[in-house]
Design a protein around this motif. Sequence first.
Motif, PDB file in Angstrom:
ATOM      1  N   ASP A  28       0.798  -1.072   0.287  1.00  0.00           N
ATOM      2  CA  ASP A  28       0.011  -0.037   0.213  1.00  0.00           C
ATOM      3  C   ASP A  28       1.104   0.969   0.166  1.00  0.00           C
ATOM      4  OD1 ASP A  28      -0.630  -0.395   3.390  1.00  0.00           O
ATOM      5  OD2 ASP A  28       0.600  -0.392   2.554  1.00  0.00           O
ATOM      6  N   ARG A  29       1.977   1.129  -0.399  1.00  0.00           N
ATOM      7  CA  ARG A  29       3.221   2.352  -1.257  1.00  0.00           C
ATOM      8  C   ARG A  29       3.689   2.123  -2.206  1.00  0.00           C
ATOM      9  NH1 ARG A  29       6.557   2.284   3.807  1.00  0.00           N
ATOM     10  NH2 ARG A  29       7.891   3.435   2.353  1.00  0.00           N
ATOM     11  N   SER A  30       4.126   3.275  -2.849  1.00  0.00           N
ATOM     12  CA  SER A  30       4.839   3.009  -4.148  1.00  0.00           C
ATOM     13  C   SER A  30       5.515   2.902  -4.474  1.00  0.00           C
ATOM     14  CB  SER A  30       4.445   4.703  -4.522  1.00  0.00           C
ATOM     15  OG  SER A  30       3.358   5.174  -4.472  1.00  0.00           O
ATOM     16  N   TYR A  31       7.260   2.795  -3.297  1.00  0.00           N
ATOM     17  CA  TYR A  31       7.815   2.073  -3.014  1.00  0.00           C
ATOM     18  C   TYR A  31       8.135   1.482  -1.971  1.00  0.00           C
ATOM     19  CZ  TYR A  31       8.479   6.538  -5.338  1.00  0.00           C
ATOM     20  OH  TYR A  31       8.250   7.219  -6.478  1.00  0.00           O
ATOM     21  N   TYR A  32       9.302  -0.120  -2.484  1.00  0.00           N
ATOM     22  CA  TYR A  32       9.535  -1.495  -1.910  1.00  0.00           C
ATOM     23  C   TYR A  32      10.148  -0.607  -0.439  1.00  0.00           C
ATOM     24  CZ  TYR A  32      11.632  -5.358   0.347  1.00  0.00           C
ATOM     25  OH  TYR A  32      12.311  -6.079   0.848  1.00  0.00           O
ATOM     26  N   SER A  33       9.648  -1.079   1.148  1.00  0.00           N
ATOM     27  CA  SER A  33      10.514  -1.569   2.061  1.00  0.00           C
ATOM     28  C   SER A  33      10.696  -2.555   2.365  1.00  0.00           C
ATOM     29  CB  SER A  33       9.931  -0.385   3.318  1.00  0.00           C
ATOM     30  OG  SER A  33      10.475  -0.360   4.040  1.00  0.00           O
ATOM     31  N   ALA A  34      11.529  -2.455   3.031  1.00  0.00           N
ATOM     32  CA  ALA A  34      11.955  -4.112   3.698  1.00  0.00           C
ATOM     33  C   ALA A  34      10.896  -3.829   5.060  1.00  0.00           C
ATOM     34  CB  ALA A  34      13.769  -4.614   4.100  1.00  0.00           C
ATOM     35  N   TYR A  35      10.836  -3.607   5.342  1.00  0.00           N
ATOM     36  CA  TYR A  35       9.897  -3.311   7.114  1.00  0.00           C
ATOM     37  C   TYR A  35       8.545  -3.307   6.934  1.00  0.00           C
ATOM     38  CZ  TYR A  35      14.985  -2.303   8.280  1.00  0.00           C
ATOM     39  OH  TYR A  35      15.883  -1.857   8.618  1.00  0.00           O
ATOM     40  N   ALA A  36       7.896  -3.008   5.726  1.00  0.00           N
ATOM     41  CA  ALA A  36       6.410  -2.815   5.385  1.00  0.00           C
ATOM     42  C   ALA A  36       5.994  -4.416   5.069  1.00  0.00           C
ATOM     43  CB  ALA A  36       6.115  -2.234   3.935  1.00  0.00           C
ATOM     44  N   GLN A  37       5.129  -4.176   5.430  1.00  0.00           N
ATOM     45  CA  GLN A  37       4.220  -5.990   5.481  1.00  0.00           C
ATOM     46  C   GLN A  37       3.085  -5.621   4.295  1.00  0.00           C
ATOM     47  OE1 GLN A  37       3.851  -9.358   5.776  1.00  0.00           O
ATOM     48  NE2 GLN A  37       5.514  -8.882   6.535  1.00  0.00           N
ATOM     49  N   PRO A  38       3.285  -6.392   3.246  1.00  0.00           N
ATOM     50  CA  PRO A  38       1.948  -6.118   2.367  1.00  0.00           C
ATOM     51  C   PRO A  38       0.819  -6.765   2.513  1.00  0.00           C
ATOM     52  CG  PRO A  38       4.134  -7.482   1.251  1.00  0.00           C
ATOM     53  CD  PRO A  38       4.747  -6.925   2.485  1.00  0.00           C
ATOM     54  N   PRO A  39      -0.243  -5.665   2.692  1.00  0.00           N
ATOM     55  CA  PRO A  39      -1.676  -5.826   2.944  1.00  0.00           C
ATOM     56  C   PRO A  39      -2.219  -6.584   2.101  1.00  0.00           C
ATOM     57  CG  PRO A  39      -2.299  -3.775   1.704  1.00  0.00           C
ATOM     58  CD  PRO A  39      -0.205  -4.436   1.832  1.00  0.00           C
ATOM     59  N   TYR A  40      -1.991  -7.002   0.495  1.00  0.00           N
ATOM     60  CA  TYR A  40      -2.919  -7.728  -0.002  1.00  0.00           C
ATOM     61  C   TYR A  40      -1.947  -8.923  -0.764  1.00  0.00           C
ATOM     62  CZ  TYR A  40      -4.911  -2.929  -0.338  1.00  0.00           C
ATOM     63  OH  TYR A  40      -5.618  -2.356   0.457  1.00  0.00           O
ATOM     64  N   TRP A  41      -2.248 -10.403  -1.069  1.00  0.00           N
ATOM     65  CA  TRP A  41      -1.840 -11.768  -0.888  1.00  0.00           C
ATOM     66  C   TRP A  41      -2.946 -12.025  -2.383  1.00  0.00           C
ATOM     67  CZ3 TRP A  41       3.518 -12.729   0.780  1.00  0.00           C
ATOM     68  CH2 TRP A  41       3.349 -11.600   1.442  1.00  0.00           C
ATOM     69  N   GLY A  42      -2.069 -13.035  -3.415  1.00  0.00           N
ATOM     70  CA  GLY A  42      -2.975 -13.675  -4.003  1.00  0.00           C
ATOM     71  C   GLY A  42      -2.908 -15.136  -3.162  1.00  0.00           C
ATOM     72  N   GLN A  43      -3.334 -16.188  -3.635  1.00  0.00           N
ATOM     73  CA  GLN A  43      -3.917 -17.308  -2.985  1.00  0.00           C
ATOM     74  C   GLN A  43      -2.238 -18.148  -3.330  1.00  0.00           C
ATOM     75  OE1 GLN A  43      -4.791 -17.054  -6.216  1.00  0.00           O
ATOM     76  NE2 GLN A  43      -3.982 -17.839  -7.438  1.00  0.00           N
ATOM     77  N   GLY A  44      -1.791 -17.946  -4.012  1.00  0.00           N
ATOM     78  CA  GLY A  44      -0.151 -18.615  -4.098  1.00  0.00           C
ATOM     79  C   GLY A  44      -0.277 -19.825  -5.551  1.00  0.00           C
ATOM     80  N   THR A  45       0.597 -20.325  -6.029  1.00  0.00           N
ATOM     81  CA  THR A  45       0.863 -20.403  -6.996  1.00  0.00           C
ATOM     82  C   THR A  45       2.612 -21.704  -6.363  1.00  0.00           C
ATOM     83  OG1 THR A  45       1.156 -21.313  -9.417  1.00  0.00           O
ATOM     84  CG2 THR A  45       2.680 -19.298  -8.540  1.00  0.00           C
ATOM     85  N   GLN A  46       1.728 -23.293  -6.878  1.00  0.00           N
ATOM     86  CA  GLN A  46       3.355 -23.764  -6.606  1.00  0.00           C
ATOM     87  C   GLN A  46       4.297 -24.489  -7.513  1.00  0.00           C
ATOM     88  OE1 GLN A  46       3.502 -26.131  -3.531  1.00  0.00           O
ATOM     89  NE2 GLN A  46       5.332 -26.595  -4.255  1.00  0.00           N
ATOM     90  N   VAL A  47       5.225 -24.165  -7.161  1.00  0.00           N
ATOM     91  CA  VAL A  47       6.402 -24.492  -7.887  1.00  0.00           C
ATOM     92  C   VAL A  47       7.697 -25.853  -7.643  1.00  0.00           C
ATOM     93  CG1 VAL A  47       8.656 -23.416  -8.946  1.00  0.00           C
ATOM     94  CG2 VAL A  47       6.825 -22.399  -8.808  1.00  0.00           C
ATOM     95  N   THR A  48       7.321 -26.872  -8.405  1.00  0.00           N
ATOM     96  CA  THR A  48       8.291 -28.090  -7.749  1.00  0.00           C
ATOM     97  C   THR A  48       9.121 -27.908  -8.497  1.00  0.00           C
ATOM     98  OG1 THR A  48       6.496 -28.741  -7.166  1.00  0.00           O
ATOM     99  CG2 THR A  48       8.060 -30.586  -7.262  1.00  0.00           C
ATOM    100  N   VAL A  49      10.212 -27.891  -8.100  1.00  0.00           N
ATOM    101  CA  VAL A  49      11.593 -28.421  -8.684  1.00  0.00           C
ATOM    102  C   VAL A  49      12.269 -29.806  -8.567  1.00  0.00           C
ATOM    103  CG1 VAL A  49      13.841 -27.452  -9.601  1.00  0.00           C
ATOM    104  CG2 VAL A  49      12.308 -25.948  -9.033  1.00  0.00           C
TER     105      VAL A  49
END
Length: 123
Positions: A100-121
Motif C-alpha cells: 500500500d505504498r509506491s516504494y518497496y521497504s523491507a520493513y513494510a508488510q504487504p496488505p494484499y496477497w494472492g492465493q499462491g501457486t506451487q513451484v516444484t523443482v
Amino acid sequence: QVQLVESGGGLVQAGGSLRLSCAASGRTFSNIAMGWFRRAPGKEREFVAAMNRGGGTTYYADSVKGRFTISRDNAKNTVYLQMNSLKPEDTAVYYCAAYDRSYYSAYAQPPYWGQGTQVTVSS
C-alpha cells in the motif's frame, strides 16, 4: 482493495525455467510496489523479489539474485517473476503481494496477497 491472481507454477527439472504471472485488479496498479514471496514446506514465508511502482528499481533475496527477474506491465496490471536456473531448494508456494505504498521497504508488510501457486523443482 487489491485482488491478486497468480498463475504459471508447475513442475520443472533442476536447471529449468518458469515464469509466474500475477494479475491485479481493484486499486491503481501503477501506483503501488509489488513483490513476490515464497513458503517452502516446513519453513517460514520469505521475501523473493520486489519492484517499485514505476519499475526500474528492483530488489532480490540473495538466494535468487542473478537467477530470478521481477518485471511489471502497468498497462496489463500484471507483475511477473522469471525464474531461471531453478534449484530443488526453490520448491515452494509462491505468492504475489501488493504494497500500500509506491516504494518497496523491507520493513513494510504487504496488505494484499494472492492465493499462491506451487513451484516444484525436481533434481
